[in-house]
Design a protein around this motif. Structure first.
Motif, PDB file in Angstrom:
ATOM      1  N   LEU A   6       0.852  -1.189   0.000  1.00 53.25           N
ATOM      2  CA  LEU A   6       0.000   0.000   0.000  1.00 53.25           C
ATOM      3  C   LEU A   6       0.885   1.234   0.000  1.00 53.25           C
ATOM      4  O   LEU A   6       1.891   1.286   0.703  1.00 53.25           O
ATOM      5  N   TRP A   7       0.495   2.215  -0.801  1.00 55.18           N
ATOM      6  CA  TRP A   7       1.252   3.465  -0.906  1.00 55.18           C
ATOM      7  C   TRP A   7       0.328   4.646  -0.649  1.00 55.18           C
ATOM      8  O   TRP A   7      -0.843   4.634  -1.033  1.00 55.18           O
ATOM      9  N   TRP A   8       0.866   5.646   0.010  1.00 55.61           N
ATOM     10  CA  TRP A   8       0.130   6.889   0.234  1.00 55.61           C
ATOM     11  C   TRP A   8       1.115   8.058   0.174  1.00 55.61           C
ATOM     12  O   TRP A   8       2.199   7.985   0.750  1.00 55.61           O
ATOM     13  N   ALA A   9       0.743   9.087  -0.571  1.00 55.73           N
ATOM     14  CA  ALA A   9       1.584  10.285  -0.690  1.00 55.73           C
ATOM     15  C   ALA A   9       3.013   9.915  -1.094  1.00 55.73           C
ATOM     16  O   ALA A   9       3.985  10.406  -0.514  1.00 55.73           O
ATOM     17  N   ALA A  10       3.123   9.025  -2.068  1.00 58.87           N
ATOM     18  CA  ALA A  10       4.415   8.589  -2.620  1.00 58.87           C
ATOM     19  C   ALA A  10       5.288   7.854  -1.598  1.00 58.87           C
ATOM     20  O   ALA A  10       6.499   7.738  -1.768  1.00 58.87           O
ATOM     21  N   LYS A  11       4.671   7.364  -0.534  1.00 60.77           N
ATOM     22  CA  LYS A  11       5.401   6.600   0.479  1.00 60.77           C
ATOM     23  C   LYS A  11       4.763   5.223   0.654  1.00 60.77           C
ATOM     24  O   LYS A  11       3.542   5.108   0.696  1.00 60.77           O
ATOM     25  N   GLU A  12       5.613   4.214   0.772  1.00 59.33           N
ATOM     26  CA  GLU A  12       5.101   2.881   1.052  1.00 59.33           C
ATOM     27  C   GLU A  12       4.668   2.805   2.510  1.00 59.33           C
ATOM     28  O   GLU A  12       5.398   3.231   3.413  1.00 59.33           O
ATOM     29  N   LEU A  13       3.477   2.284   2.742  1.00 58.48           N
ATOM     30  CA  LEU A  13       2.994   2.083   4.106  1.00 58.48           C
ATOM     31  C   LEU A  13       3.545   0.736   4.580  1.00 58.48           C
ATOM     32  O   LEU A  13       2.988  -0.319   4.292  1.00 58.48           O
ATOM     33  N   ARG A  14       4.644   0.784   5.278  1.00 59.28           N
ATOM     34  CA  ARG A  14       5.357  -0.435   5.641  1.00 59.28           C
ATOM     35  C   ARG A  14       4.565  -1.274   6.639  1.00 59.28           C
ATOM     36  O   ARG A  14       4.014  -0.759   7.605  1.00 59.28           O
ATOM     37  N   ARG A  15       4.584  -2.570   6.404  1.00 58.44           N
ATOM     38  CA  ARG A  15       3.778  -3.490   7.200  1.00 58.44           C
ATOM     39  C   ARG A  15       4.187  -3.541   8.663  1.00 58.44           C
ATOM     40  O   ARG A  15       3.406  -3.972   9.510  1.00 58.44           O
TER      41      ARG A  15
END
Length: 255
Positions: free
Chosen positions: A189-198
Motif C-alpha cells: 500500500l502506498w500513500w503520498a508517494a510513500k510505502e505504508l510499511r507493514r
C-alpha cells in the motif's frame, strides 16, 4: 476511523474504513482480500452471463468441436444437466458451453442476481461514499451461488468455471485475470508517494486524527531481481562508452 480510498494505478476501486491504530500488516491483507474478492465476483458474473445465454460448460474434450465431430467421436456430455423449467437451445459460437440455455424465467433469476452482485462491488460505491467490506463481497458471492442453485439444483459440472470459482479451485494461469490478482504476501500500500510499511501502524503515517481521508494505492511488490536486472544491461553501464572507444585514435576535423 480513517477512510481509505483504494486505487490501483489511477483507477478507483473501493472505500474502506480502519482505526488509526491498525497494524499495517493486518490492513494490507484486509485491503488485498477485498480487492481480490471483488475480482472474483466480477469473474463469476461474467461467466454467469454466459451461463444464462448458453447453458453449462461443455466437457473439455468436446469444446470447439462441431456437432458432426462430436457424433463421429461418439463423445457424450455426462453432465448435460437441464436447468429448472427446461431449456432453450442457443448455440455458443465459441463452443465453450453446451447451448442448453435456461428458459426466460430462470434466465431472469440469474440476470437479476448478477446485477445485484455487480452493484455491491461497483466502483460507483466510491461516488456514493459507501464503504465495501469483506462481508458485503461474500454476500454478493452467496447470492450468486444461490441463484445458480435455483436454476441448476443438481449442480454444475466440476470443470465449469463458475463452480470452480465457488470452490476456490479456479485456474487463472496464463489469463489477463491472473495479472489483476494481487498475492496477499506481495501486496503493497502506498500513500503520498510513500510505502505504508507493514511493520508500522496506520497512525504512524496519518497521525491520530480518526477523521482523516486518504487515497491509498495497492500494487504487487516487485521482485528484487526485477528492480536490479536492468543494472546489468550494457546500456546501463556508465563506463561502457568509455571502454568502447578506449585505445582508439579518434580524430575530429571540420567538414
Amino acid at each position: 476511523m480513517v477512510l481509505l480510498h483504494v486505487k490501483r494505478g489511477d483507477e478507483s476501486q473501493f472505500l474502506m474504513q480502519a482505526p488509526g491504530n491498525t497494524e499495517l500488516e493486518e490492513l494490507t491483507v484486509q485491503v488485498t482480500r477485498v480487492y481480490n474478492a471483488r475480482l472474483k465476483v466480477q469473474r463469476v458474473c461474467s461467466e454467469m452471463e454466459e451461463l444464462a445465454e448458453h447453458g453449462i460448460f461443455s466437457p473439455p474434450n468436446m469444446q470447439g468441436l462441431t456437432d458432426d465431430q462430436i457424433e463421429e467421436l461418439k463423445l457424450r456430455d455426462e453432465w448435460g444437466e437441464v436447468p429448472s423449467g427446461g431449456s432453450l437451445f442457443k448455440k455458443d459460437d465459441i463452443g465453450r458451453r453446451n447451448g442448453q440455455a435456461p428458459n426466460e424465467k430462470m434466465k431472469q433469476v440469474l440476470k437479476k442476481t448478477i446485477e445485484e452482485a455487480k452493484a455491491i462491488i461497483s466502483k460507483k460505491q466510491v461516488e456514493a461514499s459507501v464503504c465495501v467490506t469483506m462481508e458485503m463481497v461474500k454476500d454478493a458471492l452467496d447470492q450468486l451461488r444461490g441463484a445458480v442453485m435455483i436454476v441448476y439444483p443438481m449442480g454444475l459440472p466440476p470443470y465449469d468455471p463458475i463452480r470452480m470459482e465457488f470452490e476456490n479451485k479456479e485456474d487463472l494461469s496464463g489469463t489477463q485475470a491472473e495479472l489483476n490478482v494481487i498475492e496477499e504476501s506481495q501486496a503493497q500500500l502506498w500513500w503520498a508517494a510513500k510505502e505504508l510499511r507493514r511493520t508500522k501502524k496506520l497512525s504512524d503515517y496519518v497521525g491520530k486524527n480518526e477523521k482523516t481521508k486518504i487515497i491509498v494505492k495497492i500494487q504487487q511488490k516487485l521482485e528484487e531481481n526485477d528492480d536490479d536486472s536492468c543494472l546489468n544491461s550494457p546500456w546501463a553501464d556508465n563506463t561502457a562508452l568509455k571502454r568502447h572507444f578506449h585505445g582508439k585514435d579518434i580524430k575530429w576535423r571540420p567538414r
